[in-house]
Enzyme design. Structure first.
Site, PDB file in Angstrom:
ATOM      1  N   GLU A  44       0.824  -1.211   0.000  1.00  0.00           N
ATOM      2  CA  GLU A  44       0.000   0.000   0.000  1.00  0.00           C
ATOM      3  C   GLU A  44       0.857   1.260   0.000  1.00  0.00           C
ATOM      4  O   GLU A  44       0.519   2.255  -0.642  1.00  0.00           O
ATOM      5  CB  GLU A  44      -0.950   0.006   1.201  1.00  0.00           C
ATOM      6  N   TYR A 127      -6.150   6.727   3.967  1.00  0.00           N
ATOM      7  CA  TYR A 127      -6.298   5.638   3.007  1.00  0.00           C
ATOM      8  C   TYR A 127      -5.568   4.376   3.474  1.00  0.00           C
ATOM      9  O   TYR A 127      -6.157   3.298   3.584  1.00  0.00           O
ATOM     10  CB  TYR A 127      -5.784   6.047   1.609  1.00  0.00           C
ATOM     11  N   ASP A 145      -9.761   5.746  -2.060  1.00  0.00           N
ATOM     12  CA  ASP A 145      -8.661   6.247  -2.881  1.00  0.00           C
ATOM     13  C   ASP A 145      -9.274   6.960  -4.085  1.00  0.00           C
ATOM     14  O   ASP A 145     -10.489   7.109  -4.181  1.00  0.00           O
ATOM     15  CB  ASP A 145      -7.737   5.094  -3.315  1.00  0.00           C
TER      16      ASP A 145
END
Length: 300
Positions: A44, A127, A145
């Site tokens: 991520e 996020y 996102d």
DNA sequence: AATCCGTGGGG
DNA sequence: TCCCCAAGGAT
């Protein structure tokens, strides 16, 4: 006035979306069963503003070299920056290195599953915290996102694209779409992202193959063009960002400290060059040696 | 809230 | 060529 978001029936059917995801999702390596929370966090972080195809080989290498947070934490900052390569925004690598140290020291070398605990770690924002909670631990968490914002703008609000981001409102929008149980909600979060990436794209959305086209507000409205405020596009050529990148690239490619003259070669404007080198020192991306040369941090 | 922070591929 | 933009975060 009528309000779409308060309608009794959710505009997006979780089952349809999850079924589509289960049969159509790309087999990305960090989605493989058994991927640890650490693996998900690394993916991520690398994927923040960087495309999948560039991240994939680097992620594989990192998992091989540093399978646990403590493995990365034990490495020098310079080596981590070198392994980050040209993914861009190298401060992400530094913050991930810092986060790894905290996870190793304070969380038993296990990436936390709680959103608020994750948010307290460097480099982890709204996020990434929710993406880790959902994708690594199957928690119900609204993962927002740029792709999800676009899908919601279209499917729920009937707009051509999302307007300027607003964390609070965006989170509430997605939270309203998620079913109550953790497993399905987590799966749906992944599905919303995947849909935005491969089907509900910015320029040429493949509505004919969209699993939720039949209850998409944008579809029903005749797919109107984006009508919000113009998107701001950042310049790159000639900016400090470009100069910093060039300076750092020299240091990444060198085995030891380099003299100022080698750095002088990358940019002709001396004033801008010096300002950028200073900012890199301030950011901790570069260190100066005792004899006045420059190197990646922790490597001299 | 607006701006800054890298990099490279595609239209 | 140029311009847009790609799984954001920090300030």
């Amino acid at each position: 006035m009528t309000t779409i978001s308060n309608s009794a029936v959710p505009p997006v059917n979780p089952v349809e979306l999850v079924d589509w995801f289960d049969t159509s999702a790309r087999p990305l390596p960090w989605r493989a069963p058994g991927t640890t929370g650490w693996g998900v966090l690394v993916s991520e972080t690398m994927l923040q503003q960087t495309p999948v195809n560039r991240v994939q080989p680097i992620w594989e290498e990192w998992m091989r070299r540093w399978p646990r947070p403590s493995d990365l934490a034990a490495e020098s900052q310079g080596e981590v920056l070198r392994a980050w390569g040209k993914l861009g925004y190298p401060r992400r690598a530094l913050r991930l290195h810092q986060a790894a140290g905290v996870i190793a020291d304070e969380h038993g070398d296990v990436v936390p599953s709680d959103v608020d605990t994750l948010l307290a770690l460097p480099g982890i924002g709204a996020y990434t915290a929710r993406a880790v909670a959902a994708f690594a631990y199957g928690r119900r968490a609204p993962v927002v996102d740029t792709n999800v914002r676009r899908v919601v703008a279209r499917a729920v609000h009937g707009a051509g694209d999302a307007g300027p981001p607003s964390t609070k409102r965006d989170l509430a929008d997605v939270d309203a779409l998620l079913p109550s149980d953790d497993a399905t909600a987590a799966r749906m979060s992944a599905a919303l992202m995947e849909l935005g990436q491969v089907v509900c794209t910015v320029r040429s959305p493949a509505c004919e193959s969209c699993p939720i086209a039949h209850d998409c507000a944008w579809q029903h409205a005749g797919r109107p063009a984006y009508a919000g405020p113009p998107k701001k596009v950042q310049k790159f050529a000639g900016t400090d960002r470009q100069v910093r990148g060039k300076l750092l690239d020299v240091l990444r490619g060198s085995t030891g400290p380099v003299g100022r003259h080698e750095l002088d070669a990358v940019w002709s404007d001396a004033g801008q060059r010096d300002r950028c080198l200073d900012s890199l020192l301030v950011d901790g991306l570069v260190e100066q040696t005792a004899d006045g040369r420059f190197a990646l941090p922790g490597e001299h």
